[in-house]
Scaffold this motif. Sequence first.
Motif, PDB file in Angstrom:
ATOM      1  N   PHE A  95       0.843  -1.187   0.000  1.00 22.14           N
ATOM      2  CA  PHE A  95       0.000   0.000   0.000  1.00 22.14           C
ATOM      3  C   PHE A  95       0.881   1.241   0.000  1.00 22.14           C
ATOM      4  N   ALA A  96       0.407   2.275  -0.677  1.00 21.01           N
ATOM      5  CA  ALA A  96       1.084   3.575  -0.679  1.00 21.01           C
ATOM      6  C   ALA A  96       0.012   4.645  -0.507  1.00 21.01           C
ATOM      7  N   TYR A  97       0.350   5.678   0.221  1.00 15.80           N
ATOM      8  CA  TYR A  97      -0.572   6.803   0.427  1.00 15.80           C
ATOM      9  C   TYR A  97      -0.258   7.878  -0.585  1.00 15.80           C
ATOM     10  N   MET A  98      -1.298   8.346  -1.252  1.00 21.22           N
ATOM     11  CA  MET A  98      -1.137   9.348  -2.303  1.00 21.22           C
ATOM     12  C   MET A  98      -2.193  10.427  -2.153  1.00 21.22           C
ATOM     13  N   LYS A  99      -1.918  11.532  -2.810  1.00 17.75           N
ATOM     14  CA  LYS A  99      -2.836  12.670  -2.809  1.00 17.75           C
ATOM     15  C   LYS A  99      -3.217  12.996  -4.243  1.00 17.75           C
ATOM     16  N   ALA A 100      -4.362  13.596  -4.411  1.00 16.30           N
ATOM     17  CA  ALA A 100      -4.751  14.122  -5.712  1.00 16.30           C
ATOM     18  C   ALA A 100      -3.902  15.365  -5.985  1.00 16.30           C
ATOM     19  N   PRO A 101      -3.554  15.628  -7.236  1.00 14.40           N
ATOM     20  CA  PRO A 101      -2.679  16.758  -7.567  1.00 14.40           C
ATOM     21  C   PRO A 101      -3.157  18.105  -7.021  1.00 14.40           C
ATOM     22  N   GLU A 102      -4.454  18.321  -6.957  1.00 18.41           N
ATOM     23  CA  GLU A 102      -4.947  19.627  -6.484  1.00 18.41           C
ATOM     24  C   GLU A 102      -4.615  19.888  -5.014  1.00 18.41           C
ATOM     25  N   LEU A 103      -4.298  18.845  -4.253  1.00 23.19           N
ATOM     26  CA  LEU A 103      -3.915  19.035  -2.851  1.00 23.19           C
ATOM     27  C   LEU A 103      -2.464  19.484  -2.708  1.00 23.19           C
ATOM     28  N   ALA A 104      -1.712  19.472  -3.810  1.00 25.35           N
ATOM     29  CA  ALA A 104      -0.301  19.863  -3.776  1.00 25.35           C
ATOM     30  C   ALA A 104      -0.089  21.274  -4.305  1.00 25.35           C
ATOM     31  N   MET A 105      -1.128  22.052  -4.380  1.00 26.25           N
ATOM     32  CA  MET A 105      -1.003  23.421  -4.894  1.00 26.25           C
ATOM     33  C   MET A 105      -0.814  24.404  -3.753  1.00 26.25           C
ATOM     34  N   PRO A 106       0.119  25.300  -3.854  1.00 26.08           N
ATOM     35  CA  PRO A 106       1.081  25.428  -4.951  1.00 26.08           C
ATOM     36  C   PRO A 106       2.127  24.320  -4.877  1.00 26.08           C
ATOM     37  N   ALA A 107       2.559  23.852  -6.048  1.00 29.53           N
ATOM     38  CA  ALA A 107       3.534  22.772  -6.112  1.00 29.53           C
ATOM     39  C   ALA A 107       4.888  23.265  -5.618  1.00 29.53           C
ATOM     40  N   HIS A 108       5.602  22.365  -4.960  1.00 27.65           N
ATOM     41  CA  HIS A 108       6.954  22.689  -4.509  1.00 27.65           C
ATOM     42  C   HIS A 108       7.774  21.417  -4.520  1.00 27.65           C
ATOM     43  N   THR A 109       9.079  21.562  -4.508  1.00 28.36           N
ATOM     44  CA  THR A 109       9.962  20.409  -4.464  1.00 28.36           C
ATOM     45  C   THR A 109      11.006  20.644  -3.395  1.00 28.36           C
ATOM     46  N   GLY A 110      11.740  19.618  -3.108  1.00 29.36           N
ATOM     47  CA  GLY A 110      12.795  19.729  -2.112  1.00 29.36           C
ATOM     48  C   GLY A 110      12.290  19.390  -0.732  1.00 29.36           C
ATOM     49  N   LEU A 111      13.183  19.464   0.225  1.00 33.19           N
ATOM     50  CA  LEU A 111      12.848  19.131   1.602  1.00 33.19           C
ATOM     51  C   LEU A 111      12.169  20.307   2.295  1.00 33.19           C
ATOM     52  N   PRO A 112      11.301  20.017   3.268  1.00 36.68           N
ATOM     53  CA  PRO A 112      10.689  21.117   4.018  1.00 36.68           C
ATOM     54  C   PRO A 112      11.762  21.875   4.794  1.00 36.68           C
ATOM     55  N   ARG A 113      11.552  23.158   4.989  1.00 36.51           N
ATOM     56  CA  ARG A 113      12.532  23.981   5.703  1.00 36.51           C
ATOM     57  C   ARG A 113      12.605  23.631   7.176  1.00 36.51           C
ATOM     58  N   ARG A 114      11.470  23.240   7.739  1.00 37.34           N
ATOM     59  CA  ARG A 114      11.480  22.896   9.153  1.00 37.34           C
ATOM     60  C   ARG A 114      10.508  21.756   9.408  1.00 37.34           C
ATOM     61  N   LEU A 115      11.003  20.743  10.071  1.00 38.60           N
ATOM     62  CA  LEU A 115      10.158  19.585  10.367  1.00 38.60           C
ATOM     63  C   LEU A 115       9.312  19.803  11.607  1.00 38.60           C
ATOM     64  N   SER A 116       9.433  20.975  12.219  1.00 45.03           N
ATOM     65  CA  SER A 116       8.582  21.274  13.367  1.00 45.03           C
ATOM     66  C   SER A 116       7.204  21.754  12.914  1.00 45.03           C
ATOM     67  N   ASP A 117       7.015  21.894  11.618  1.00 40.81           N
ATOM     68  CA  ASP A 117       5.716  22.253  11.065  1.00 40.81           C
ATOM     69  C   ASP A 117       4.695  21.226  11.537  1.00 40.81           C
ATOM     70  N   ARG A 118       3.527  21.661  11.939  1.00 38.54           N
ATOM     71  CA  ARG A 118       2.466  20.805  12.479  1.00 38.54           C
ATOM     72  C   ARG A 118       2.163  19.601  11.587  1.00 38.54           C
ATOM     73  N   ARG A 119       2.304  19.764  10.276  1.00 46.33           N
ATOM     74  CA  ARG A 119       2.009  18.671   9.351  1.00 46.33           C
ATOM     75  C   ARG A 119       2.958  17.491   9.510  1.00 46.33           C
ATOM     76  N   PHE A 120       4.141  17.703  10.095  1.00 40.40           N
ATOM     77  CA  PHE A 120       5.135  16.650  10.207  1.00 40.40           C
ATOM     78  C   PHE A 120       5.229  16.079  11.617  1.00 40.40           C
ATOM     79  N   ILE A 121       4.315  16.459  12.492  1.00 38.91           N
ATOM     80  CA  ILE A 121       4.308  15.976  13.867  1.00 38.91           C
ATOM     81  C   ILE A 121       3.071  15.099  14.048  1.00 38.91           C
ATOM     82  N   PRO A 122       3.247  13.844  14.484  1.00 37.68           N
ATOM     83  CA  PRO A 122       2.075  12.974  14.668  1.00 37.68           C
ATOM     84  C   PRO A 122       1.055  13.627  15.601  1.00 37.68           C
ATOM     85  N   PRO A 123      -0.229  13.427  15.346  1.00 36.62           N
ATOM     86  CA  PRO A 123      -1.274  14.079  16.144  1.00 36.62           C
ATOM     87  C   PRO A 123      -1.105  13.891  17.642  1.00 36.62           C
ATOM     88  N   TRP A 124      -0.682  12.712  18.099  1.00 37.50           N
ATOM     89  CA  TRP A 124      -0.568  12.450  19.535  1.00 37.50           C
ATOM     90  C   TRP A 124       0.630  13.167  20.167  1.00 37.50           C
TER      91      TRP A 124
END
Length: 91
Positions: free
Chosen positions: A57-86
């Motif tokens: 299994f692989a988790y994927m997103k529809a292209p419209e969820l990646a707008m605006p498109a970007h590449t490369g690594l995130p600048r900071r992994l402390s961003d809420r999106r990269f921290i597990p909810p718990w």
Amino acid sequence: MMLNQPGKGLRVRGELYQVEDARLAAIDAIESVGKPGNLRLSVEVEPVIGGPALMAFAYMKAPELAMPAHTGLPRRLSDRRFIPPWCRANA
């Protein structure tokens, strides 16, 4: 973020895990499976060290969820999106 666009983009390197159904359901919730544009799909993967291809299994997103498109690594992994909810301060 992987987009559901077969044949486009770059190869993804990762790890495979075998999980029980309850754990898979928990991962589905973290990945927002069931909400528009959030998918869990079965894909064929090739072992890095060789051997037969496997289905996983692989988790994927529809292209419209990646707008605006970007590449490369995130600048900071402390961003809420990269921290597990718990582990979030304001869970």
